[in-house]
Design an enzyme around this catalytic site. Structure first.
Site, PDB file in Angstrom:
ATOM      1  N   ARG A 102       0.794  -1.216  -0.109  1.00  0.00           N
ATOM      2  CA  ARG A 102       0.133   0.165   0.024  1.00  0.00           C
ATOM      3  C   ARG A 102       1.071   1.242  -0.121  1.00  0.00           C
ATOM      4  NH1 ARG A 102      -2.756  -3.546   3.645  1.00  0.00           N
ATOM      5  NH2 ARG A 102      -4.747  -3.863   3.059  1.00  0.00           N
ATOM      6  N   HIS A 189      -3.890   0.974   8.662  1.00  0.00           N
ATOM      7  CA  HIS A 189      -4.651  -0.321   7.580  1.00  0.00           C
ATOM      8  C   HIS A 189      -3.098  -0.921   6.881  1.00  0.00           C
ATOM      9  CE1 HIS A 189      -7.182  -2.385   5.106  1.00  0.00           C
ATOM     10  NE2 HIS A 189      -6.878  -1.374   3.929  1.00  0.00           N
TER      11      HIS A 189
END
Ligand code: APR
Length: 322
Positions: A102, A189
């Protein structure tokens, strides 16, 4: 703010990015029927086509939302149809490809999100902004800075999805209904997310009394890699059904002023010993956005894990030079 357009007084939700997650979120919110949806994308005709297709499902499904699509330009022009949105959900950007973390997305999406947020805010200065684009903790912090909004009106989606994955794996393992697991996953996250097995209950019983520590660890590890697991299967995109369900749950909470207690990426000012940073924590989500940060009584280990997760998020913020 409700809009009045041809005597319509429904709240408007704008969804930026008509890709997998944006379109799927538009479908879920439109089908709830109590707000109108504006879908945008920079790919010519993509938002218009998906919006019209979705609108044409209304007579079959039986919902009454108006769904509009609009092509915007990458430099931020064309946002007029989003004006006076109550809620704006930002999914625009580049999703992860296999082998990409990410965080690799950081530089690409920083540019996209800066322009998008400036345009959104110009037309909807009072909206609640919900961020999805990854790396979401960093993008939410970026949106907060760029928008100039109070922190309660900028919130990111991560914890609902991570928690849903954790609950899914637990329910499948234990053979119980998915909704009978009560759990929270906090933190950033990413690989440093913080599932809380000691705070997890299954129909009122403690998880730690039902599964061995090893099995719980395996499930936590699968949860941590939940996004990656999907990317490996799909190869050309990332998860969107569960992410869009999470966004729709947040939209319900805000638009219907539900005061839901949900794990969201929210701005901490000293809570959990973390200051000036967006991190995943339980919040009360209602019409005002994040109406309260909820502080769980965490063990020393859990608090340590949350702070390490916050440090990882801070590393990304530093890399963006915010
Ligand atoms: N303005 C509007 N839309 C944009 C812009 C922009 N400046 N830049 C890109 N987009 C659009 C793309 O054209 C694409 O249609 O955003 C859409 C993104 O959709 P997908 O590529 O299908 O990605 P999706 O799976 O929906 O994920 C979106 O959410 O989960 C995160 O990591 C994921 O950051 C990614 C985001």
């Amino acid at each position: 703010m409700p809009i009045e357009e041809n005597n319509r007084v429904r709240k408007k939700v704008s969804i930026i990015g008509a890709g997998q997650t944006g379109a799927s979120t538009a479908q879920r919110i439109a089908q709830h029927g109590y707000s109108d949806v504006v879908l945008t994308d920079v790919v010519e005709g993509l938002a218009e086509g998906k919006a019209l297709d979705l609108q044409e499902s209304a007579p079959i499904v039986g919902f009454d939302a108006r769904v509009t699509g609009v092509t915007t330009s990458p430099d931020g022009a064309g946002y007029e149809p989003t004006a006076n949105s109550y809620l704006v959900i930002i999914t625009s950007g580049v999703p992860r490809k296999p082998g990409m973390s990410r965080d690799d997305l950081l530089a690409i999406n920083q540019k996209v999100i800066t322009t998008v947020v400036q345009s959104v805010v110009r037309h909807s200065p009072n909206c609640v902004l919900v961020m999805l684009t990854n790396p979401v903790d960093a993008m939410t912090q970026l949106a907060y800075r760029v928008s100039g909004f109070p922190s309660n009106r900028v919130v990111g989606q991560a914890g609902i999805l991570d928690t849903a994955r954790y609950k899914t794996f637990l329910a499948l393992e234990l053979g119980v209904a998915f909704q009978d697991i009560d759990a929270y996953v906090l933190g950033g996250h990413g690989d440093t997310m913080v599932p809380l097995p000691d705070h997890t209950t299954v129909g009122g019983r403690k998880l730690t009394a039902l599964l061995s520590p090893d099995r719980i660890d395996q499930i936590i590890e699968r949860t941590r890699r939940g996004g990656e697991e999907i990317v490996k299967y799909l190869k050309t995109g990332s998860a969107f059904y569960a992410p869009s369900a999470a966004l729709a749950e947040m939209a319900d909470a805000v638009l219907l002023d539900q005061k839901r207690v949900l794990p969201c990426c929210a701005y901490l000012e000293g809570q959990y010993g973390i200051n000036g940073l967006y991190v995943g924590v339980p919040v009360k989500l209602g019409a005002g956005g994040v109406e309260e940060i909820i502080e769980f009584a965490l063990s020393t280990d859990e608090l340590g894990a949350l702070r390490r997760s916050a440090d990882a998020v801070r590393g990304l913020i530093d890399a963006m030079k915010l």
